[in-house]
Design a protein around this motif. Structure first.
Motif, PDB file in Angstrom:
ATOM      1  N   TYR A 123      -4.193  -4.800   6.147  1.00  0.00           N
ATOM      2  CA  TYR A 123      -4.148  -4.337   4.982  1.00  0.00           C
ATOM      3  C   TYR A 123      -4.891  -4.930   4.053  1.00  0.00           C
ATOM      4  CZ  TYR A 123      -0.367  -0.961   6.257  1.00  0.00           C
ATOM      5  OH  TYR A 123       0.362   0.009   6.996  1.00  0.00           O
ATOM      6  N   THR A 160      -0.507  -7.612  10.362  1.00  0.00           N
ATOM      7  CA  THR A 160      -0.277  -6.696   9.573  1.00  0.00           C
ATOM      8  C   THR A 160      -0.838  -6.862   8.021  1.00  0.00           C
ATOM      9  OG1 THR A 160       1.473  -5.832  10.819  1.00  0.00           O
ATOM     10  CG2 THR A 160       0.874  -4.798   8.647  1.00  0.00           C
ATOM     11  N   ARG A 190       5.982   2.899   0.899  1.00  0.00           N
ATOM     12  CA  ARG A 190       5.749   1.879   1.726  1.00  0.00           C
ATOM     13  C   ARG A 190       5.917   2.178   3.225  1.00  0.00           C
ATOM     14  NH1 ARG A 190       8.983  -2.815   2.320  1.00  0.00           N
ATOM     15  NH2 ARG A 190      10.669  -1.637   1.255  1.00  0.00           N
ATOM     16  N   HIS A 214       0.729  -1.036  -0.168  1.00  0.00           N
ATOM     17  CA  HIS A 214      -0.045   0.030   0.036  1.00  0.00           C
ATOM     18  C   HIS A 214       0.734   1.162  -0.253  1.00  0.00           C
ATOM     19  CE1 HIS A 214      -3.087  -2.837   1.272  1.00  0.00           C
ATOM     20  NE2 HIS A 214      -4.120  -1.694   0.640  1.00  0.00           N
ATOM     21  N   SER A 221       9.266  -2.691   5.721  1.00  0.00           N
ATOM     22  CA  SER A 221       8.859  -1.384   5.530  1.00  0.00           C
ATOM     23  C   SER A 221       8.837  -0.254   6.885  1.00  0.00           C
ATOM     24  CB  SER A 221       7.297  -1.328   5.206  1.00  0.00           C
ATOM     25  OG  SER A 221       6.853  -2.153   4.243  1.00  0.00           O
ATOM     26  N   LEU A 278       1.420   4.778   1.391  1.00  0.00           N
ATOM     27  CA  LEU A 278       0.989   5.265   2.667  1.00  0.00           C
ATOM     28  C   LEU A 278       1.547   6.835   2.977  1.00  0.00           C
ATOM     29  CD1 LEU A 278       2.079   2.278   4.911  1.00  0.00           C
ATOM     30  CD2 LEU A 278      -0.272   2.634   3.933  1.00  0.00           C
TER      31      LEU A 278
END
Ligand code: C5P
Length: 319
Positions: A195, A191, A163, A37, A147, A39
């Motif tokens: 997500y 996590t 990331r 994703h 990340s 971010l």
């Protein structure tokens, strides 16, 4: 450098402190081509920290032990992955170390405990083995491993984009905020699951082009609450993952409710992908007092609780 030179530069033992982080902002912008994703975050280090002790070993083995029996010390632990990567990049396959982790940061909590331990291993072994990798080299290795790891190396108060690995440091908070942090020790959140849920529920509204990402980044850089961070205008504490994790995690709902009831709390939110939650206070003393008064309530709800402060550093060598 030759292995004899390396021997000269080695240190006998090294101790590194590995602070946890909280998210003051976690905005999910969209999906990237690499599956991660995109971010826009603001992260802050806190003084709840693990400790990593390292000593050289002549047997060529990298071995990890930990004071918390539940935690794997095998090749899935980020400390081991960081150590293996650093040794591989050094080209000296005979290097060995014994590492011992004193775990204080709860596991699977959204506090980057595992990432901070991994970052601590990079710093500790770079010193112990006398490798002399620059901060930039360590940063690049941290990016490969996770990340959140570059943030854990740098620490303090940072904007984190991409990331999560693209850092822009922000001057430290004008005042020293206090934090009350709580977590149900029996609950952890994966996590990737968080997500995945975010994508399932909000994927239709994700931004999709780089220009839209750039606009959101600029918006966050310019946020008034960040310049400087202060109690009179506390951060709104947006966390997009909280909106998907809290409805499915009873302990997060309880934690948020109890934290919001604390006298003196400025703002309350979940950290990262949860399930730990925190409340901000104008200073450490307010946080200590609020925690003292509410200790029984947290215990009855099955929540572990800590009070802590912001710190201006990431992983750090200890004297
Ligand atoms: O990078 P890290 O190993 O910490 O990421 C763990 C997982 O969290 C990824 O495999 C991915 O599922 C999710 N993630 C994501 N976007 C990010 C960071 C993590 O989707 N920016």
């Amino acid at each position: 450098i030759s292995s004899t030179l390396l021997l000269d530069r080695m240190t006998a033992t090294v101790r590194v402190t590995a602070p946890a982080k909280i998210n003051l902002h976690l905005e999910v912008l969209g999906q990237r081509a690499d599956g991660f994703h995109e971010l826009a975050m603001v992260m802050q280090s806190i003084d709840l920290a693990d400790q990593l002790d390292c000593s050289n070993s002549a047997d060529g083995l990298i071995q990890l032990s930990c004071d918390q029996p539940g935690l794997s010390c095998g090749s899935d632990n980020l400390v081991m992955r960081a150590a293996e990567l650093l040794r591989q990049r050094s080209g000296f396959n005979e290097l060995g170390a014994h590492l011992h982790l004193r775990k204080r940061i709860p596991i699977g909590a959204g506090l980057a405990g595992g990432s901070s331990d991994g970052a601590a291993a990079l710093l500790a072994l770079n010193t112990l083995w006398g490798l002399g990798h620059s901060q930039d080299h360590l940063r690049a290795m941290a990016c490969e491993l996770g990340s959140d790891m570059p943030f854990c190396l740098a620490g303090g108060l940072q904007l984190c984009f991409g990331r999560g690995e693209c850092l822009e440091s922000v001057p430290a908070a004008a005042e020293s905020f206090g934090v009350v942090l709580v977590k149900d020790p029996t609950v952890s959140v994966s996590t990737p699951w968080a997500y995945g849920e975010c994508r399932r529920l909000n994927g239709d509204h994700y931004l999709s082009d780089e220009q839209a990402f750039a606009e959101r980044r600029q918006h966050l850089r310019a946020a008034l609450w960040l310049h400087p961070l202060r109690a009179a205008e506390p951060p709104p504490l947006r966390n997009d993952l909280q909106d998907v994790v809290a409805p499915q995690t009873a302990s997060v709902q309880t934690a948020l409710r109890l934290l919001q009831d604390l006298p003196g709390q400025l703002r309350t939110a979940m950290s990262g992908s949860g399930p730990s939650c925190f409340a901000l206070f104008a200073n450490r003393q307010d946080a200590d007092q609020a925690l003292d008064a509410a200790r029984d309530r947290f215990a009855q709800a099955g929540l572990d609780a800590w009070s802590c402060s912001f710190v201006g550093h990431g992983v750090k060598l200890m004297p």
